[in-house]
Design a protein around this motif. Structure first.
Motif, PDB file in Angstrom:
ATOM      1  N   PHE A 141       1.487  -8.222   8.383  1.00 55.93           N
ATOM      2  CA  PHE A 141       1.983  -6.967   7.831  1.00 55.93           C
ATOM      3  C   PHE A 141       3.484  -6.790   8.062  1.00 55.93           C
ATOM      4  O   PHE A 141       4.171  -6.161   7.253  1.00 55.93           O
ATOM      5  N   VAL A 156       5.589  -7.907   5.092  1.00 59.00           N
ATOM      6  CA  VAL A 156       5.426  -7.260   3.784  1.00 59.00           C
ATOM      7  C   VAL A 156       6.642  -6.385   3.460  1.00 59.00           C
ATOM      8  O   VAL A 156       6.994  -5.491   4.238  1.00 59.00           O
ATOM      9  N   VAL A 167       7.169  -2.427   4.420  1.00 53.73           N
ATOM     10  CA  VAL A 167       6.621  -2.061   5.731  1.00 53.73           C
ATOM     11  C   VAL A 167       7.786  -1.907   6.699  1.00 53.73           C
ATOM     12  O   VAL A 167       8.543  -2.850   6.923  1.00 53.73           O
ATOM     13  N   THR A 224       5.332  -1.680  12.539  1.00 54.07           N
ATOM     14  CA  THR A 224       3.943  -1.999  12.874  1.00 54.07           C
ATOM     15  C   THR A 224       3.737  -1.808  14.366  1.00 54.07           C
ATOM     16  O   THR A 224       4.645  -2.024  15.164  1.00 54.07           O
ATOM     17  N   VAL A 239       0.204   0.517  10.429  1.00 54.53           N
ATOM     18  CA  VAL A 239       1.314   0.129   9.574  1.00 54.53           C
ATOM     19  C   VAL A 239       2.025   1.381   9.060  1.00 54.53           C
ATOM     20  O   VAL A 239       1.379   2.305   8.564  1.00 54.53           O
ATOM     21  N   TYR A 263       4.707   2.428   6.207  1.00 53.13           N
ATOM     22  CA  TYR A 263       5.256   1.802   5.006  1.00 53.13           C
ATOM     23  C   TYR A 263       5.867   2.839   4.071  1.00 53.13           C
ATOM     24  O   TYR A 263       5.541   4.032   4.121  1.00 53.13           O
ATOM     25  N   CYS A 292       6.130  -0.301  -1.372  1.00 53.80           N
ATOM     26  CA  CYS A 292       4.862  -0.993  -1.123  1.00 53.80           C
ATOM     27  C   CYS A 292       3.727   0.004  -1.315  1.00 53.80           C
ATOM     28  O   CYS A 292       3.691   1.034  -0.629  1.00 53.80           O
ATOM     29  N   TYR A 300      -0.401   1.195  -1.344  1.00 51.88           N
ATOM     30  CA  TYR A 300      -1.537   0.994  -0.436  1.00 51.88           C
ATOM     31  C   TYR A 300      -2.405  -0.184  -0.868  1.00 51.88           C
ATOM     32  O   TYR A 300      -2.951  -0.902  -0.022  1.00 51.88           O
ATOM     33  N   ASP A 338      -1.427  -2.951  -2.125  1.00 49.53           N
ATOM     34  CA  ASP A 338      -0.803  -4.184  -1.626  1.00 49.53           C
ATOM     35  C   ASP A 338      -1.253  -4.474  -0.199  1.00 49.53           C
ATOM     36  O   ASP A 338      -1.528  -5.625   0.170  1.00 49.53           O
ATOM     37  N   LEU A 339      -1.328  -3.434   0.613  1.00 55.12           N
ATOM     38  CA  LEU A 339      -1.758  -3.603   2.002  1.00 55.12           C
ATOM     39  C   LEU A 339      -3.229  -4.009   2.066  1.00 55.12           C
ATOM     40  O   LEU A 339      -3.615  -4.851   2.886  1.00 55.12           O
ATOM     41  N   PHE A 389      -5.027  -7.287   3.706  1.00 53.34           N
ATOM     42  CA  PHE A 389      -6.131  -7.085   4.649  1.00 53.34           C
ATOM     43  C   PHE A 389      -7.313  -7.988   4.314  1.00 53.34           C
ATOM     44  O   PHE A 389      -7.849  -8.691   5.179  1.00 53.34           O
ATOM     45  N   GLN A 446      -6.267   7.361   0.033  1.00 52.71           N
ATOM     46  CA  GLN A 446      -6.466   6.079   0.707  1.00 52.71           C
ATOM     47  C   GLN A 446      -7.956   5.736   0.779  1.00 52.71           C
ATOM     48  O   GLN A 446      -8.344   4.581   0.566  1.00 52.71           O
TER      49      GLN A 446
END
Length: 262
Positions: A112, A115, A118, A121, A151, A153, A158, A160, A162-163, A167, A198
């Motif tokens: 992460f 990215v 971000v 972290t 994280v 961000y 970026c 969500y 993408d995260l 994952f 989310q």
């Protein structure tokens, strides 16, 4: 895996555990208790350790997430409203938080960190029953905490999804309480959301991933709870050199293979 060795000193056996990597032969001491009566009131950690001496099988089952708790342990654990409360930390202005559990948090954090978008972290513990847990506490299997990466961000750079894509790519979400060679409830797969948006995106992403894998996904999707920042030596562990002192790049967009233990 737990191993008990005896000592010539007049104390209880010392409890050791193998390091995160099952291929490593190094040992790290977790806990020890002398025969003398402790000056502080007993805690969940005290009862968990003493119970492990009386019942090694229960301790092993605890690592796998199947052990039963004594009434005292249950009472102490279930009384912690703080640990079960929401994550009340605030991200920087214009930023958002996301939380992911995908096995050992060292390699997940580095992924992460790379990215774009971000900005920060942190690794830590969440979803458990006890307030202010230590690494040794969560490794006991009795606190129900998960190792996670929180994280921060910038949603303008970026999103969500993408995260979430990262994952899913970082671990096998079909193995219960396990990621690779790491076994225990703290290594379970989890997405911990901060907003209804989310949550909805996570559910849709899981359902899509389920079709791709064609195997049952065991990832839990739950509201983000109190985040306990892990000990400092865990933070950016691989970027600082890891076990063998070889620093790994945190450069944005870096695709170098991640050596999970350094």
């Amino acid at each position: 895996m737990l191993k008990t060795i005896t000592s010539s000193s007049p104390s209880l056996p010392l409890l050791f555990k193998f390091n995160k990597s099952s291929s490593s032969s190094s040992l790290s001491r977790c806990l020890s208790f002398p025969f003398s009566k402790p000056s502080n009131p007993p805690t969940l950690r005290t009862f968990s350790v003493l119970n492990s001496f009386k019942n090694p099988m229960n301790n092993l089952l605890g690592k796998l997430g199947f052990a039963s708790r004594t009434p005292v342990e249950a009472s102490l654990a279930d009384s912690s409203a703080i640990a079960q409360g929401p994550d009340d930390d605030l991200p920087a202005p214009g930023q958002q938080f996301a939380q992911f559990g995908a096995g050992c948090f060292w390699g997940v954090e580095l992924a992460f960190q790379r990215v774009p978008g971000v900005s920060r972290t942190e690794v830590g513990y969440t979803q458990g029953l006890t307030h202010n847990p230590t690494y040794e506490d969560i490794c006991s299997g009795m606190t129900n905490h998960s190792e996670v990466v929180r994280v921060q961000y910038d949603p303008k750079v970026c999103n969500y999804q993408d995260l979430l894509d990262l994952f899913w790519a970082r671990h096998d979400p079909t193995t219960l309480n396990r990621s690779g060679n790491d076994v225990g409830t703290q290594y379970r797969s989890g997405i911990y959301f901060y907003t209804p948006e989310q949550e909805q995106t996570a559910i849709e992403s899981r359902d899509l991933q389920q079709k791709v894998l064609n195997r049952t996904i065991v990832t839990e999707i739950l509201p983000a709870k109190k985040f306990y920042r892990a000990e400092e030596y865990h933070q950016q562990y691989l970027a600082k050199g890891g076990r063998f002192g070889f620093r790994q790049s945190t450069e944005k967009g870096c695709n170098d293979p991640i050596r999970c233990y350094g």
